[in-house]
Design an enzyme around this catalytic site. Structure first.
Site, mmCIF file in Angstrom:
data_model
loop_
_atom_site.group_PDB
_atom_site.id
_atom_site.type_symbol
_atom_site.label_atom_id
_atom_site.label_comp_id
_atom_site.label_asym_id
_atom_site.label_seq_id
_atom_site.Cartn_x
_atom_site.Cartn_y
_atom_site.Cartn_z
ATOM 1 N N HIS A 348 0.434 -1.148 0.464
ATOM 2 C CA HIS A 348 -0.010 -0.190 0.848
ATOM 3 C C HIS A 348 0.943 1.059 0.048
ATOM 4 O O HIS A 348 1.165 1.578 1.039
ATOM 5 C CB HIS A 348 -1.452 -0.087 1.078
ATOM 6 C CG HIS A 348 -2.014 1.336 0.944
ATOM 7 N ND1 HIS A 348 -2.758 1.157 0.515
ATOM 8 C CD2 HIS A 348 -2.007 1.946 1.417
ATOM 9 C CE1 HIS A 348 -3.802 2.382 0.294
ATOM 10 N NE2 HIS A 348 -3.294 2.685 1.318
ATOM 11 N N ALA A 349 1.118 1.913 -1.151
ATOM 12 C CA ALA A 349 2.172 3.680 -0.716
ATOM 13 C C ALA A 349 1.613 4.144 0.195
ATOM 14 O O ALA A 349 0.295 4.721 0.955
ATOM 15 C CB ALA A 349 0.898 4.040 -2.400
ATOM 16 N N HIS A 378 -0.351 11.701 -6.481
ATOM 17 C CA HIS A 378 -0.575 11.630 -4.743
ATOM 18 C C HIS A 378 0.214 12.011 -3.782
ATOM 19 O O HIS A 378 1.041 12.403 -2.437
ATOM 20 C CB HIS A 378 -1.970 10.948 -4.097
ATOM 21 C CG HIS A 378 -2.296 10.957 -3.187
ATOM 22 N ND1 HIS A 378 -3.176 11.522 -2.703
ATOM 23 C CD2 HIS A 378 -1.437 9.834 -1.448
ATOM 24 C CE1 HIS A 378 -3.385 11.218 -1.528
ATOM 25 N NE2 HIS A 378 -2.104 10.529 -0.755
ATOM 26 N N GLU A 379 1.520 10.866 -3.698
ATOM 27 C CA GLU A 379 2.560 10.241 -2.677
ATOM 28 C C GLU A 379 3.797 11.755 -2.635
ATOM 29 O O GLU A 379 3.975 12.172 -1.400
ATOM 30 C CB GLU A 379 3.209 8.938 -2.923
ATOM 31 C CG GLU A 379 2.350 7.773 -2.574
ATOM 32 C CD GLU A 379 2.147 8.075 -0.927
ATOM 33 O OE1 GLU A 379 2.225 8.163 -0.759
ATOM 34 O OE2 GLU A 379 0.666 7.450 -2.103
ATOM 35 N N HIS A 382 2.609 14.335 -0.220
ATOM 36 C CA HIS A 382 3.009 14.243 0.829
ATOM 37 C C HIS A 382 4.835 14.611 1.138
ATOM 38 O O HIS A 382 4.539 15.347 1.972
ATOM 39 C CB HIS A 382 2.804 12.801 1.584
ATOM 40 C CG HIS A 382 1.201 12.263 1.511
ATOM 41 N ND1 HIS A 382 0.822 13.210 2.056
ATOM 42 C CD2 HIS A 382 0.293 11.343 0.886
ATOM 43 C CE1 HIS A 382 -0.353 12.854 2.262
ATOM 44 N NE2 HIS A 382 -0.462 11.086 1.151
ATOM 45 N N GLU A 406 -3.375 15.251 2.301
ATOM 46 C CA GLU A 406 -4.459 13.837 1.508
ATOM 47 C C GLU A 406 -4.609 15.096 0.313
ATOM 48 O O GLU A 406 -4.786 14.197 -0.880
ATOM 49 C CB GLU A 406 -5.576 13.306 1.763
ATOM 50 C CG GLU A 406 -5.142 11.919 3.342
ATOM 51 C CD GLU A 406 -3.545 11.286 2.399
ATOM 52 O OE1 GLU A 406 -3.719 11.038 1.509
ATOM 53 O OE2 GLU A 406 -3.627 10.683 3.540
ATOM 54 N N HIS A 507 -6.473 0.318 5.687
ATOM 55 C CA HIS A 507 -6.414 1.293 6.965
ATOM 56 C C HIS A 507 -7.616 0.421 8.055
ATOM 57 O O HIS A 507 -6.900 1.516 9.134
ATOM 58 C CB HIS A 507 -6.875 2.829 6.193
ATOM 59 C CG HIS A 507 -6.826 3.404 5.049
ATOM 60 N ND1 HIS A 507 -6.469 2.813 3.684
ATOM 61 C CD2 HIS A 507 -5.547 4.525 4.810
ATOM 62 C CE1 HIS A 507 -6.353 3.399 3.552
ATOM 63 N NE2 HIS A 507 -5.038 3.679 3.680
ATOM 64 N N TYR A 517 -9.531 11.250 4.086
ATOM 65 C CA TYR A 517 -9.439 11.461 2.240
ATOM 66 C C TYR A 517 -10.527 12.401 1.551
ATOM 67 O O TYR A 517 -10.827 12.423 0.533
ATOM 68 C CB TYR A 517 -9.378 9.604 2.286
ATOM 69 C CG TYR A 517 -8.252 9.581 1.910
ATOM 70 C CD1 TYR A 517 -6.853 9.348 1.794
ATOM 71 C CD2 TYR A 517 -7.659 7.939 3.538
ATOM 72 C CE1 TYR A 517 -6.535 9.366 2.229
ATOM 73 C CE2 TYR A 517 -7.071 8.022 3.689
ATOM 74 C CZ TYR A 517 -5.754 7.685 2.774
ATOM 75 O OH TYR A 517 -4.686 7.277 3.415
HETATM 76 O O1 X8Z Z 1 -4.278 5.083 0.738
HETATM 77 C C1 X8Z Z 1 -4.394 6.147 -0.139
HETATM 78 C C2 X8Z Z 1 -2.991 6.437 -0.299
HETATM 79 C C3 X8Z Z 1 -1.980 6.969 0.691
HETATM 80 S S1 X8Z Z 1 -2.180 8.071 2.078
HETATM 81 C C4 X8Z Z 1 -2.330 5.488 -1.403
HETATM 82 N N1 X8Z Z 1 -5.522 6.476 -0.576
HETATM 83 C C5 X8Z Z 1 -6.692 6.284 0.074
HETATM 84 C C6 X8Z Z 1 -6.815 4.842 -0.040
HETATM 85 O O2 X8Z Z 1 -5.958 3.849 -1.218
HETATM 86 O O3 X8Z Z 1 -7.912 3.693 0.480
HETATM 87 C C7 X8Z Z 1 -5.323 7.396 -1.381
HETATM 88 C C8 X8Z Z 1 -6.659 7.205 -2.129
HETATM 89 C C9 X8Z Z 1 -7.947 6.805 -0.828
HETATM 90 ZN ZN ZN Z 2 -2.033 9.614 1.113
#
Ligand code: X8Z
Ligand code: ZN
Length: 608
Positions: A348-349, A378-379, A382, A406, A507, A517
């Site tokens: 997960h990024a 996106h990254e 951050h 975010e 998450h 988000y």
């Molecule tokens: O978790 C993330 C990023 C890392 S902060 C990749 N996002 C959420 C997800 O993947 O559930 C970005 C959009 C929503």
């Molecule tokens: Zn993020």
């Protein structure tokens, strides 16, 4: 702690590794503050200790996330436990300044210190240790998760996600969807215990439960924040309802009305995404004017053989075009861009601001797709935030609120217009017609509008779990009730309390709050509207790219530099002139598509 470091959450007490011995930090916990220590001196000490401690926590977390073994679990849990001990000791010491007349900065630093963990732990040493281990294990279980089919062929998450994105075979989709969810039932008991322990920790800090503590991080009362989030959802819900109606009809055409009943929720595995959170992968089914305008960045990435590094360079160039600095050399040598072949990692990024923001990194398993390119943007958002606020004291190294963190990179992706993509060679040419505009809006809406109810409900489920409103024996039922109510989707196969579907979303086991988000999806359009004005853009918002605008870049960067040193309302006002989050920008942005959707939905009965 780790979550601040990694995802640079609401309170990014940045990590950096240095020489602080274990002794120094733990001693601080038990020290009764000298009566002569003023509040300002206390804050200075907290900042200094935090800086040292973060180095160790950050290193342990990085190694754990990029090398999942039993040994790294021990190392990471120990670091997390040490941070927790330090944190609860400091919060207790800070109590002596309650009711004192303090200057704004000192008061804010102390308030932020109290909120300075997403994983509050009980003071009891055995429980603290237990919680640190459970939290480490849960994320590891997710990272190492895989599904093996009847022929013992195994797929990891990125591979299963590919199936969900690209297959249009109902049964194959069902298997991938159900298969990934087999990773979660073993998390269920651990999660139940985690809830008990974090709630005990939150209550020792003076909060009713962890949900209330999370809601307290927005410069307003938890109750006001809950209302605020609800208000924003009501503002955007009509957009979602139109999109849902049209998507359901088109999916009905593809899979048949027996599979996609036209008066009920949509089967969750048909939307192109493992969690039905962003639907851009079914653009092929949804394309309003087939063949109009080339938006196929995927094929350019393939034909031009973009490497992961080149994709990251492409994103960096955008930020540099705004006048922001190049990423440090260490970014290129220390980041994880691709999935290692020989070990389990958390794919997960995430973006990391180690060493007080001097050591920036991303951790991803980059695939050669447009979707991944946008995740890279996106990254880097951050990372640029972390780099911009690195001169703030550690307690102010974080975003104005978690949604700001975010929203930065996402705001930049809004500037990836067809004209921009053509300019940097990612598509052949930028078509200008009205039909081309609608096609692009559809592509954007499938991600940005589809996401909104998902972004809202994840924490609503957790708020219910933490408050006890959703009992452990109803975890899965509570989850699907909300998924259906908010998103109008349903599981493709029957679910029961033997399942634990929330655990199959990163998450939840990783303990990262999610309302950020939802807020980011609204804020990014608000930011973009202001940045486009600053850049002198004329015309509709959707056609604006701030690529190359130093004026916009300067104003953006100024907001990033202030970190969390001031209430988010002040930061927002400096950029946008308003102190309120507001969904009118996203509504304006998608006005053309709404016209199209309303037309398409005429005569259909929408809703579920
Ligand atoms: O978790 C993330 C990023 C890392 S902060 C990749 N996002 C959420 C997800 O993947 O559930 C970005 C959009 C929503
Ligand atoms: Zn993020």
């Amino acid at each position: 702690m780790k979550y601040f470091v990694r995802i640079a959450a609401s309170l990014a007490f940045a990590a950096s590794l240095g020489a602080c011995s274990q002794q120094d930090a733990t001693e601080a916990t038990d020290t009764t503050p000298a009566p002569t220590e003023t509040a300002a001196e206390f804050v200075a000490r907290a900042n200094a200790e935090l800086e040292e401690l973060s180095k160790e926590t950050g290193a342990a977390e990085w190694v754990r996330s990029t090398y999942i073994t039993d040994d790294t679990a021990i190392i990471a849990a120990a670091a997390s436990e040490k941070y927790a001990k330090w944190h609860s000791g400091m919060v207790k010491q800070a109590l002596q300044y309650e009711g004192q007349d303090l200057d704004d900065n000192t008061r804010r630093a102390i308030d932020l210190l109290k909120l300075g963990t997403s994983l509050p732990t009980p003071a009891d040493a055995a429980k603290r240790k237990e919680l640190a281990m459970i939290a480490t294990e849960l994320e590891g279980m997710y990272g190492a998760g895989q599904y093996c089919d009847a022929n013992k062929e195994c797929k990891n998450l990125p591979e299963l996600e590919d199936v969900i994105a690209n297959s249009r075979d109902y049964d194959e989709l069902t298997e991938a969807w159900q298969g990934w969810r087999t990773v979660a039932p073993p998390m269920r008991d651990k999660y139940r215990r985690y809830v008990e322990l974090v709630n005990e920790g939150a209550s020792e800090l003076g909060y009713g439960d962890l949900g209330e503590m999370w809601r307290a991080g927005f410069d307003m009362s938890p109750a006001e924040f809950e209302q605020e989030a609800g208000r924003l959802w009501q503002q955007v819900k009509p957009l979602y309802d139109e999109l849902h109606c049209h998507v359901r009809a088109k999916l009905g055409d593809v899979y048949g009305a027996d599979k996609v009943p036209q008066d009920g929720p949509i089967p969750a595995h048909l939307l192109g995404n493992m969690w039905s959170q962003e639907w851009g992968s079914i653009y092929d089914i949804m394309e309003p004017y087939p063949g109009v305008a080339d938006l196929d960045v995927d094929s350019t990435l393939k034909t031009k053989e973009f490497s992961p590094q080149e994709m990251v360079r492409n994103a960096e160039s955008f930020y540099v075009s705004l006048g922001m600095p190049r990423l440090p050399d260490t970014f290129w040598t220390r980041s994880q861009f691709t999935k290692p072949r020989d070990r389990d990692v958390v794919c997960h990024a995430s973006a990391w601001g180690l060493d007080g923001g001097n050591d920036l990194r991303i951790k991803m398993c980059i695939k050669q797709t447009y979707e991944e390119l946008r995740v890279i943007y996106h990254e880097l958002g951050h990372n640029y935030y972390q780099g911009a606020y690195k001169d703030q004291p550690p307690l102010f190294q974080g975003s104005a609120h978690s949604g700001f963190h975010e929203a930065i990179g996402d705001t930049v992706t809004l500037s990836m217009t067809p004209a921009y993509l053509a300019e940097v060679g990612l598509v052949a040419e930028a078509a200008q017609s009205e039909q081309a505009v609608i096609n692009r809006q559809m592509q954007m809406a499938l991600d940005k509008i589809a996401f909104l109810p998902f972004g809202k409900l994840i924490d609503e489920w957790r708020w219910g779990v933490f408050s006890g409103e959703i009992a452990p024996e109803d975890y899965n039922k509570g989850w699907w009730d909300m998924r259906t109510r908010y998103q109008g989707i349903a599981p493709p196969v029957e679910r029961s309390e033997a399942d634990f579907d929330p655990g199959a979303k990163y998450h939840i086991p990783a303990n990262v709050s999610y309302t950020r988000y939802f807020l980011a999806h609204i804020l990014q359009f608000q930011f973009q509207r202001s940045l486009c004005e600053i850049a002198g853009h004329e015309g509709d918002l959707a056609s604006c790219s701030i690529y190359g605008s130093k004026e916009a870049g300067d104003r953006f960067y100024a907001m990033l530099e202030s970190g969390q040193s001031e209430p988010w309302q002040d930061a927002l006002e400096k950029l946008t002139g308003t102190r309120e989050m507001d969904a009118t920008a996203i509504i304006d942005y998608f006005a053309p598509l709404m016209g199209y959707l309303k037309e398409q939905n005429q005569g259909r009965s929408c809703g579920w």
